[in-house]
Motif scaffolding. Structure first.
Motif, PDB file in Angstrom:
ATOM      1  N   GLU A 150     -10.967   2.641  11.200  1.00  0.00           N
ATOM      2  CA  GLU A 150     -10.742   1.188  11.276  1.00  0.00           C
ATOM      3  C   GLU A 150     -11.987   0.380  10.908  1.00  0.00           C
ATOM      4  N   PRO A 154      -7.864  -4.623   6.166  1.00  0.00           N
ATOM      5  CA  PRO A 154      -6.548  -4.601   5.523  1.00  0.00           C
ATOM      6  C   PRO A 154      -6.588  -5.515   4.292  1.00  0.00           C
ATOM      7  N   LYS A 156      -4.528  -7.432   3.145  1.00  0.00           N
ATOM      8  CA  LYS A 156      -3.930  -8.750   3.376  1.00  0.00           C
ATOM      9  C   LYS A 156      -4.981  -9.772   3.808  1.00  0.00           C
ATOM     10  N   TYR A 175      -2.026   3.148   1.460  1.00  0.00           N
ATOM     11  CA  TYR A 175      -1.697   2.775   2.836  1.00  0.00           C
ATOM     12  C   TYR A 175      -2.237   3.791   3.847  1.00  0.00           C
ATOM     13  N   GLU A 178       0.769   2.516   7.526  1.00  0.00           N
ATOM     14  CA  GLU A 178       1.622   1.445   6.986  1.00  0.00           C
ATOM     15  C   GLU A 178       0.848   0.157   6.680  1.00  0.00           C
ATOM     16  N   GLU A 179      -0.461   0.249   6.585  1.00  0.00           N
ATOM     17  CA  GLU A 179      -1.291  -0.909   6.260  1.00  0.00           C
ATOM     18  C   GLU A 179      -2.016  -0.642   4.948  1.00  0.00           C
TER      19      GLU A 179
END
Length: 233
Positions: A150, A154, A156, A175, A178-179
């Motif tokens: 982490e 992301p 986004k 991914y 799912e990110e």
């Protein structure tokens, strides 16, 4: 005779002594002290000069499992600096390809130029934690390693929804849980002309760009476009 008189007499003798005797006296009593003073002065001067001339890093790129062919300075760093670095006298970009994974050495038919070391791994971990790395370029094994920890933004948080939709349609997103965390580089001619990938899969591997939580994500985005032949106005 007092101590001061003896000292004065000694000084008078040296003052009137031949040059050879003066040099011997200096070597016996003052040479070591003089060398120590000069060494300390040189050290202090070096530190001061380093601090005064040190440039601010406005983009730090880690190219993991890549070997520099020796021309990236002229073909990538200098042109990018001229185009996008506001003050090259005070600012610079760093292209770091020192870190190579154990996987790259294990799956390569020939040993990689650099083997990963505890020092390099520790350095990268610290830099990631302190938000000093702005862009990570590598294969999916490295993306998995840091993404699962982490320390990658992301996508986004980096690209617009419209851009992400276009990347998704082109099959360029990678991914984790799912990110979308990495973007597959396409048409990155500059990358392949200046570096050799020595990670798993070699030429068949997909190479991705990911964005750690660095302070210069905007510049990292410009660099990704630059590698793919896109220049911003």
């Amino acid at each position: 005779m007092s101590l001061m008189d003896e000292f004065q007499e000694e000084r008078d003798k040296i003052k009137n002594a031949p040059l050879k005797a003066k040099l011997k006296y200096f070597a016996d009593y003052y040479l070591l002290k003089t060398l120590i003073i000069l060494a300390v002065a040189a050290l202090v001067a070096g530190v001061v000069i380093s601090i005064v001339t040190k440039k601010d890093t406005v983009l730090y790129v880690s190219l993991v499992d890549f070997t520099d062919l020796g021309i990236a300075e002229n073909e990538i760093r200098e042109p990018f600096t001229q185009l996008y670095v506001a003050d090259p006298k005070k600012e610079e970009i760093m292209l770091d390809c020192m870190l190579q994974s154990d996987v790259s050495r294990a799956e390569s038919s020939e040993p990689a130029v650099y083997g990963v070391s505890i020092e390099d791994e520790t350095r990268m971990t610290i830099m990631m934690a302190s938000h000093d790395v702005d862009l990570l370029i590598s294969g999916t094994d490295i993306i998995d390693k840091y993404g699962e920890n982490e320390v990658l933004k992301p996508l986004k948080e980096v690209y617009s929804a419209a851009e992400l939709e276009a990347f998704e349609e082109a099959g360029r997103l990678y991914y984790i849980n799912e990110e979308a965390v990495a973007l597959k580089l396409e048409g990155a001619k500059l990358l392949w002309e200046n570096y050799v990938y020595v990670g798993p899969g070699r030429d068949k591997a997909g190479i991705y760009a990911a964005f750690p939580y660095g302070e210069h994500t905007d510049m990292a985005l410009v660099f990704v476009d630059f590698l793919q032949g896109k220049q911003q106005q």
